[in-house]
Design an enzyme around this catalytic site. Structure first.
Site: not given
Length: 778
Positions: A313-314
């Protein structure tokens, strides 16, 4: 001279001496092409394929012309990137608007420009993957906006979800996208958590069925299909039960619970063809999911046979240092996650440090080779080396066309859930003299669209007021906003009271909002920052966790003031999580929840209010009476909860609940044994009311005695069935060995002999038919 001519003749007779690289030969297998390409790549080129930077700064728009930006040219030169994320995204975080963002046709042109540049300006000409957010529509300007996932789940209709996700895939692929982020398979048992709206609710079976259906619509992993899209499953794993409801917080889910409840939806979606899995921000029992080798290698690849790629995920790799504090620096975070089996870095800044790590013998290059192979295989399988571009002429007529708009209305209709209907006040008669339409969500387009939605043209979105206007004359309607979701200034409560006094009925639309605005602050991951100094409507959506589930602002004051007029109240909640409905349950004449119903939500709600569609949505998540009850999911393990001093332990509305304008009878349950672990449960449903409508039949099982503690009941099968008034249909559910399995004390999945209660009904608490079967020695 003669000798030279002889050699020339021989050479010409043998044909050209140049042969193209194997990886460019489409007649060879994907595996052969992948191995050949990896063997030709430098370390820098390999690592570049694992980087997925943010994409919306990678194009330049001037009028109706769009090209690659200097930033894109520089990052291609410096990092030789293999992917981009959210290139076509528009929202306040990206600062892309209707004016400076891309319409669908320009998006396709931008994608082609980026693809052309990277193919022609890199040594090996590897096409780029474009990944986009696609949970309830492609998150881009001018696309079709469907209900958010919690509303999709309320349809209890996997077949409809497949049609929806197929439409999303088509719109995304036409614009040049290859990867769609979705579905979200988090088990939501903490409604204070800000991302509840993105989930399919609290039950692993419902989530698994909806997740499978979504992945099928993306093409079931067959990348040779037209408009197939790589599905990225989110968030692996146990992200939806954070401590305190705080987004990204740790949890202490046990291994048995993980395997019985949290992992099965992901396993089902992988089996259905998902080819990408995103790790979650949280840790489980002290191990961050982004560096959890057991999950990423042993479970995902060895047990399930997953052959796609994993992605962070970012910023979650950086989070190993900044949030979890399990490493001293970002390079160590990159090494830890890569060794654990993470393939791609969303953000693209952490894995870039792997180049230096390999050169200094901190990580083996074979780890990089394996990760890059996972990515390149899919590029070959999708045919990008032969067909990297899209046909721009096809976009305008196939993105958000009338067929897609009609489908958005259909999904919204099926998602709306009727919770109360005293004295059958609904449906309303269209000959009604006067209706007061009141509330902050009655005519606010962005409050009904949910998070992960791009800006949309006003005419593209139909609010509740729009929907009612399409059915009644102007003279029959009076609209007053009354109040905002959170802001307590600019109140119109007295005006709302006056309108209600003048009306035969008041339709009040309240709830919450995930609408981002340009005043809200955002952190690097895109999550919003809640601030007492910035009062927008936003009280849900990523980063907006709640301490309570009460209506915010002056909404309850508005409801009480209108109630005091004596005018009948029809209350509609537009919301991203199950909000407090205690007052509504006691005081409203009718109550519905529409979740975030998407662009056609207003039309769908109006269809139900006036009887043009019979509601049949069912709750995918329990509605609690108080946050003090949490967690309050229906399938808790034994023993069954007991009442509190202050209140019952039961939720206000249970999982699977939903009313209709018609009525249904269940009869003639017959359970037939096929073999010792296979049974057929057959029964009859009859529409005994005065309306055509859908019924959602639900089958639950209770394991009466087991060697490990079991749920008080567990959904196993369901079916949404349409019945004309007076019509009967026979429904059949096939029970298999998997429906009876448990994980025993040795962590083995087995079926134990013993009695199982089979319960069939219209909700987890409304059981109409039941019987007991006895499974003999296995």
């Amino acid at each position: 001279m003669k000798y030279t001519l002889l050699l020339l003749c021989i050479a010409l007779s043998m044909g050209p001496t140049y042969s193209q690289p194997k990886y460019k030969n489409p007649k060879l297998s994907v595996e052969e092409r992948t191995q050949d390409l990896v063997s030709r790549m430098t370390l820098e080129e390999k690592v570049g394929q694992l980087l997925c930077p943010l994409g919306w700064e990678m194009y330049e728009k001037q009028g109706n012309k769009v090209t690659q930006s200097k930033k894109f040219e520089n990052i291609v030169k410096e990092r030789q990137i293999g992917m981009l994320w959210a290139t076509f995204r528009a929202d306040p975080w990206t600062q892309k608007t209707l004016e400076n963002g891309l319409n669908p046709t320009l998006a396709a042109e931008a994608g082609n420009a980026l693809q052309k540049y990277i193919i022609e300006n890199t040594r090996l000409g590897i096409p780029i993957f474009l990944a986009e957010e696609c949970p309830h529509g492609h998150m881009a300007i001018g696309t079709t906006v469907f209900p958010t996932a919690i509303g999709q789940a309320a349809t209890w209709n996997p077949e409809l979800l497949t049609k929806m996700s197929s439409t999303i895939a088509q719109e995304a692929r036409l614009q040049g996208s290859h990867i769609g982020y979705g579905p979200v398979l988090d088990l939501a048992r903490e409604p204070r958590w800000s991302r509840t709206e993105e989930t399919y609710g609290e039950d692993p079976i419902l989530i698994a069925r909806m997740g499978e259906a979504f992945v099928k619509g993306f093409g079931s992993g067959d990348l040779t299909k037209e408009n197939s899209l790589i599905s990225t499953l989110k968030h692996f794993v146990a992200y939806g039960v954070p401590e305190g409801g705080h987004n990204g917080n740790p949890n202490s889910v046990g291994m048995r619970d993980l395997r019985e409840n949290y992992l099965p939806p992901f396993q089902a979606a992988v089996k259905a063809g998902a080819l990408s899995v995103m790790t979650a921000y949280n840790s489980i029992d002290g191990i961050p999911c982004t560096s959890y080798e057991y999950l990423l290698k042993d479970v995902l690849r060895k047990e399930w046979g997953f052959n796609g790629f994993t992605v962070s995920d970012l910023g979650s790799i950086e989070g190993l240092k900044g949030s979890h504090h399990v490493v001293e620096n970002i390079q160590d975070a990159a090494i830890l996650s890569a060794n654990a089996g993470l393939d791609v870095d969303l953000g693209g800044n952490a894995f870039f440090l792997l180049i230096d790590a390999v050169k200094n013998n901190k990580i083996k290059e074979s780890v990089i080779n394996e990760a890059v192979s996972h990515v390149l295989r899919l590029k070959f399988a999708m045919g990008l080396f032969e067909n990297p571009y899209v046909d721009v002429k096809q976009v305008a007529k196939n993105v958000r066309n009338q067929e897609h708009i009609d489908l958005a209305r259909k999904v919204a209709q099926e998602s709306v859930t009727l919770l109360k209907n005293d004295d059958n006040i609904l449906p309303l008669n269209k000959d009604i003299k006067k209706i007061a339409i009141i509330g902050p969500n009655a005519d606010n387009i962005y409050n009904q669209l949910g998070d992960y939605t791009a800006p949309q043209e006003r005419d593209n979105i139909k609010t509740v007021l729009d929907g009612i206007k399409s059915k009644l004359s102007t003279a029959q309607i009076e609209y007053v906003k009354g109040t905002a979701i959170r802001d307590t200034t600019n109140l119109e409560i007295q005006q709302a009271v006056a309108a209600a006094k003048n009306a035969d009925v008041a339709i009040i639309v309240v709830g919450g909002s995930s609408a981002r605005d340009f005043k809200t602050k955002y952190i690097d991951t895109g999550a919003a920052v809640a601030s007492k100094d910035n009062i927008s409507d936003m009280e849900s959506g990523e980063g907006y966790d709640r301490a309570s589930l009460d209506l915010m602002g002056k909404q309850l004051d508005l409801l009480k003031a209108v109630k005091a007029t004596g005018t009948p109240i029809i209350l509609v909640y537009i919301e991203g999580r199950p909000l407090n409905m205690n007052w509504a349950d006691e005081n409203a004449d009718a109550l519905l929840t529409a979740w975030y119903p998407g662009q056609e939500g207003g039309n769908a709600i109006a269809d139900i209010l006036f009887g043009d569609y019979t509601p049949a949505g069912r709750l995918p998540i329990s509605v609690p009476r108080s946050v003090g009850q949490l967690p309050v999911y229906y399938n808790q393990r034994n023993p069954k909860s007991h009442d509190y001093v202050e209140m019952t332990q039961a939720p206000l509305y249970p999982f699977g609940f939903g009313l209709s304008y018609t009525s249904f009878e269940y009869n003639n349950l017959v359970i037939r044994k096929v073999n010792n672990t296979r049974y057929t449960a057959e029964f009859t449903i009859t529409n005994t009311g005065n309306f055509d409508g859908d019924e959602v039949a639900q089958l639950y099982i209770r394991d009466e005695v087991a060697s490990t503690v079991r749920p008080v009941k567990q959904l196993k099968h369901f079916s949404r069935i349409n019945l004309k008034k007076g019509e009967s249909k026979t429904v059949s559910f096939e029970l298999s060995e998997n429906d009876f399995t448990i994980i025993d004390q040795q962590m083995k999945r087995i079926v134990e002999p013993g009695k199982f209660k089979i319960m069939i009904g219209s909700s987890s608490e409304d059981i109409k038919l039941e019987d007991v079967i006895n499974i003999e020695t296995i």
